[in-house]
Design a protein around this motif. Structure first.
Motif, PDB file in Angstrom:
ATOM      1  N   SER A   1       8.904  17.632  -1.835  1.00  0.00           N
ATOM      2  CA  SER A   1       9.353  18.374  -0.584  1.00  0.00           C
ATOM      3  C   SER A   1       8.996  17.579   0.522  1.00  0.00           C
ATOM      4  O   SER A   1       9.541  17.454   1.620  1.00  0.00           O
ATOM      5  N   SER A   2       7.641  17.011   0.599  1.00  0.00           N
ATOM      6  CA  SER A   2       7.228  16.260   1.733  1.00  0.00           C
ATOM      7  C   SER A   2       8.101  14.926   2.170  1.00  0.00           C
ATOM      8  O   SER A   2       8.330  14.497   3.280  1.00  0.00           O
ATOM      9  N   PHE A   3       8.273  14.218   1.068  1.00  0.00           N
ATOM     10  CA  PHE A   3       9.206  12.989   1.363  1.00  0.00           C
ATOM     11  C   PHE A   3      10.624  13.427   1.724  1.00  0.00           C
ATOM     12  O   PHE A   3      11.190  12.913   2.733  1.00  0.00           O
ATOM     13  N   ALA A   4      11.164  14.881   1.087  1.00  0.00           N
ATOM     14  CA  ALA A   4      12.393  15.157   1.608  1.00  0.00           C
ATOM     15  C   ALA A   4      12.588  15.617   2.852  1.00  0.00           C
ATOM     16  O   ALA A   4      13.574  15.443   3.603  1.00  0.00           O
TER      17      ALA A   4
ATOM     18  N   ALA B   1       5.610  18.087   5.038  1.00  0.00           N
ATOM     19  CA  ALA B   1       6.116  17.067   5.574  1.00  0.00           C
ATOM     20  C   ALA B   1       5.153  15.750   5.043  1.00  0.00           C
ATOM     21  O   ALA B   1       3.847  15.958   4.732  1.00  0.00           O
ATOM     22  N   ARG B   2       5.504  14.681   5.397  1.00  0.00           N
ATOM     23  CA  ARG B   2       4.487  13.448   5.287  1.00  0.00           C
ATOM     24  C   ARG B   2       4.117  12.779   6.485  1.00  0.00           C
ATOM     25  O   ARG B   2       5.267  12.458   7.112  1.00  0.00           O
ATOM     26  N   ALA B   3       2.845  12.233   6.598  1.00  0.00           N
ATOM     27  CA  ALA B   3       2.481  11.464   7.608  1.00  0.00           C
ATOM     28  C   ALA B   3       1.646  10.175   7.026  1.00  0.00           C
ATOM     29  O   ALA B   3       0.664  10.769   6.515  1.00  0.00           O
ATOM     30  N   GLY B   4       2.019   9.032   7.274  1.00  0.00           N
ATOM     31  CA  GLY B   4       0.983   8.057   6.724  1.00  0.00           C
ATOM     32  C   GLY B   4       1.010   8.333   5.235  1.00  0.00           C
ATOM     33  O   GLY B   4       2.500   8.044   4.741  1.00  0.00           O
ATOM     34  N   THR B   5       0.183   8.385   4.725  1.00  0.00           N
ATOM     35  CA  THR B   5       0.114   8.342   3.037  1.00  0.00           C
ATOM     36  C   THR B   5      -0.146   9.990   2.878  1.00  0.00           C
ATOM     37  O   THR B   5      -0.492  10.112   1.523  1.00  0.00           O
ATOM     38  N   LYS B   6      -0.401  10.935   3.718  1.00  0.00           N
ATOM     39  CA  LYS B   6      -0.670  12.194   3.267  1.00  0.00           C
ATOM     40  C   LYS B   6       0.462  12.994   3.556  1.00  0.00           C
ATOM     41  O   LYS B   6       1.144  13.132   4.484  1.00  0.00           O
TER      42      LYS B   6
ATOM     43  N   PRO C   1       0.748  -1.154   0.097  1.00  0.00           N
ATOM     44  CA  PRO C   1       0.033  -0.162   0.267  1.00  0.00           C
ATOM     45  C   PRO C   1       0.789   1.323   0.032  1.00  0.00           C
ATOM     46  O   PRO C   1       1.870   1.239   0.306  1.00  0.00           O
ATOM     47  N   GLU C   2       0.102   2.470  -0.317  1.00  0.00           N
ATOM     48  CA  GLU C   2       0.945   3.694  -0.065  1.00  0.00           C
ATOM     49  C   GLU C   2       1.179   3.804   1.348  1.00  0.00           C
ATOM     50  O   GLU C   2       0.519   3.319   2.065  1.00  0.00           O
ATOM     51  N   SER C   3       2.330   4.441   1.604  1.00  0.00           N
ATOM     52  CA  SER C   3       2.954   4.776   3.138  1.00  0.00           C
ATOM     53  C   SER C   3       3.803   5.887   2.908  1.00  0.00           C
ATOM     54  O   SER C   3       3.901   6.659   2.009  1.00  0.00           O
ATOM     55  N   PRO C   4       4.446   6.032   4.326  1.00  0.00           N
ATOM     56  CA  PRO C   4       5.357   7.174   4.315  1.00  0.00           C
ATOM     57  C   PRO C   4       6.476   7.028   3.423  1.00  0.00           C
ATOM     58  O   PRO C   4       6.939   8.168   2.975  1.00  0.00           O
TER      59      PRO C   4
END
Length: 417
Positions: A69-72, A159-164, A42-45
């Motif tokens: 940028s959220s991943f980075a 930034a990223r949390a979970g899939t969002k 599944p989609e994830s962080p």
């Protein structure tokens, strides 16, 4: 058995821990993409699926920059373009058609101009699949965060949390700003501990008590997330091997040890010895004995030392790149058992030679060098380290550089000239 292009009803056990990040980006194939689907990853962080590539409107560009940028700013990850999803689960490969190289260049250009500070280690690659291509945008975790989206004067952080993805608050931004220096302190602590061990003779292969030159090339990502590179099994397949810090050029032996993988020089009795330790955390340590005429004092000579360091820095960076250990990388140049180490240089006539004053301290470590690109000009980036070392023995600069900071040899990586 279900077709690989259709997802099972429920993710298999452990699927949430799977991703493409364990595969070198250049090695990802269509089979790996189909495996994401057949195992219902599944989609994830660390992974996000997109059926279609990002559009060319300003809103689409901002969306791409926000995703990157959220991943980075979090822990890094892959954006896989060309895979359809439902409820966060991948359902089918939907190949992209058209000029795929042009699309890769377009995405690279958007990321290059739309994020500040620039993401120097972002990689985008197309993967051939039946009917076209998919695109993987690999976003390593950044170690100079936070990065903000500046396209169309948006000036926003993600930034990223979970899939969002989300916009961090002030406290979260403060954490992003202060986390990177803590990682650097861990690297400095590791390097300092290694210098002490080398000085007291705790080396993976026995060395003498006289002066030694030490080179550490350390990738920051492994110290940030605690990763342990599977270097032993990779080397067993014929992977890159870091050579000993040996200016003489003796043959080498190889061994596996508790810390990882060791290569060490083998010479006749009384010869100067050297080794390279490839640690499981990705750090490379090269150590070599300096020359000595009387088994009491040690010395270094401009040509021999600088050629050796240049060649090994280039080699060790290539090794780290081959194992996809990430950027940035810190380079440390040091001398151990250096109390009676001198710099030997020719006099004005070019006939005789002189020795500088001794360094008079057991450990000499110059400030680290920061590398954010594996294709750097090693001559240029290592100049401050050489300048500091030459300052330590009373000289204004290293004499391998002219007054315009240009290298004086046409072949800087050779051991002779």
């Amino acid at each position: 058995m279900r077709n690989a292009l259709y997802c099972c009803d429920n993710p298999i056990d452990g699927a949430t821990n799977m991703s493409l990040l364990d595969i070198f980006l250049d090695k990802v194939t269509e089979a790996d993409l189909n495996n994401l689907i057949s195992t219902c990853v599944p989609e994830s962080p660390t992974i996000d699926y997109k059926r279609d590539t990002y559009g060319n409107s300003e809103g689409d560009k901002r969306e791409f920059l926000a995703d990157v940028s959220s991943f980075a700013n979090t822990i890094g990850g892959d954006i896989v373009i060309g895979i359809d999803e439902a409820g966060g689960l991948p359902t089918a490969v939907k190949p992209l058609t058209g000029d795929i190289d042009a699309e890769v260049r377009r995405l690279e250009s958007i990321a290059l101009s739309g994020i500040e500070p620039r993401l120097t280690n972002l990689r985008i690659r197309s993967v051939p699949v039946a009917g076209g291509h998919a695109i993987i945008v690999r976003v390593p975790r950044s170690f100079v965060p936070p990065h903000r989206v500046i396209a169309q004067n948006s000036n926003r952080f993600y930034a990223r949390a979970g899939t969002k993805k989300y916009e961090p608050n002030v406290e979260q931004l403060r954490h992003l700003f202060t986390d990177a220096p803590h990682v650097l302190e861990r690297i400095r602590s590791f390097q300092a501990d290694r210098l002490v061990k080398i000085t007291v003779g705790e080396t993976p292969t026995p060395l003498g008590p006289l002066g030694k030159v030490v080179l550490h090339v350390i990738p920051l990502p492994s110290f940030a997330d605690g990763r342990m590179a599977d270097i032993v099994s990779q080397l067993a397949k014929g992977g890159h091997v870091p050579c000993p810090l040996d200016e003489v050029g003796f043959s080498s032996n190889y061994a596996v040890n508790l810390d990882g993988y060791l290569s060490y020089s083998v010479g006749p009795p009384g010869a100067r010895l050297a080794y390279a330790q490839f640690f499981r955390n990705g750090a490379i340590e090269g150590v070599g004995e300096l020359r000595s005429d009387d088994n009491v004092n040690s010395c270094f000579i401009t040509r021999d030392l600088t050629n050796l360091i240049m060649s090994r820095v280039r080699l060790y960076l290539d090794v780290l790149r081959a194992y996809d250990l990430g950027l940035p990388v810190y380079i440390f140049l040091s001398l151990c058992n250096a109390t009676r180490v001198v710099y030997r240089y020719a006099d004005a006539s070019g006939v005789g030679c002189h020795d500088s004053r001794p360094l008079s301290r057991e450990i000499v470590s110059v400030p680290e060098i920061y590398i954010d690109d594996f294709n750097v000009d090693v001559i240029d980036v290592m100049r401050p380290a050489f300048t500091t070392l030459w300052n330590a023995v009373g000289f204004l600069s290293c004499n391998r550089y002219d007054d315009l900071a240009r290298w004086k040899s046409s072949n800087p990586y050779a051991l002779t000239w």
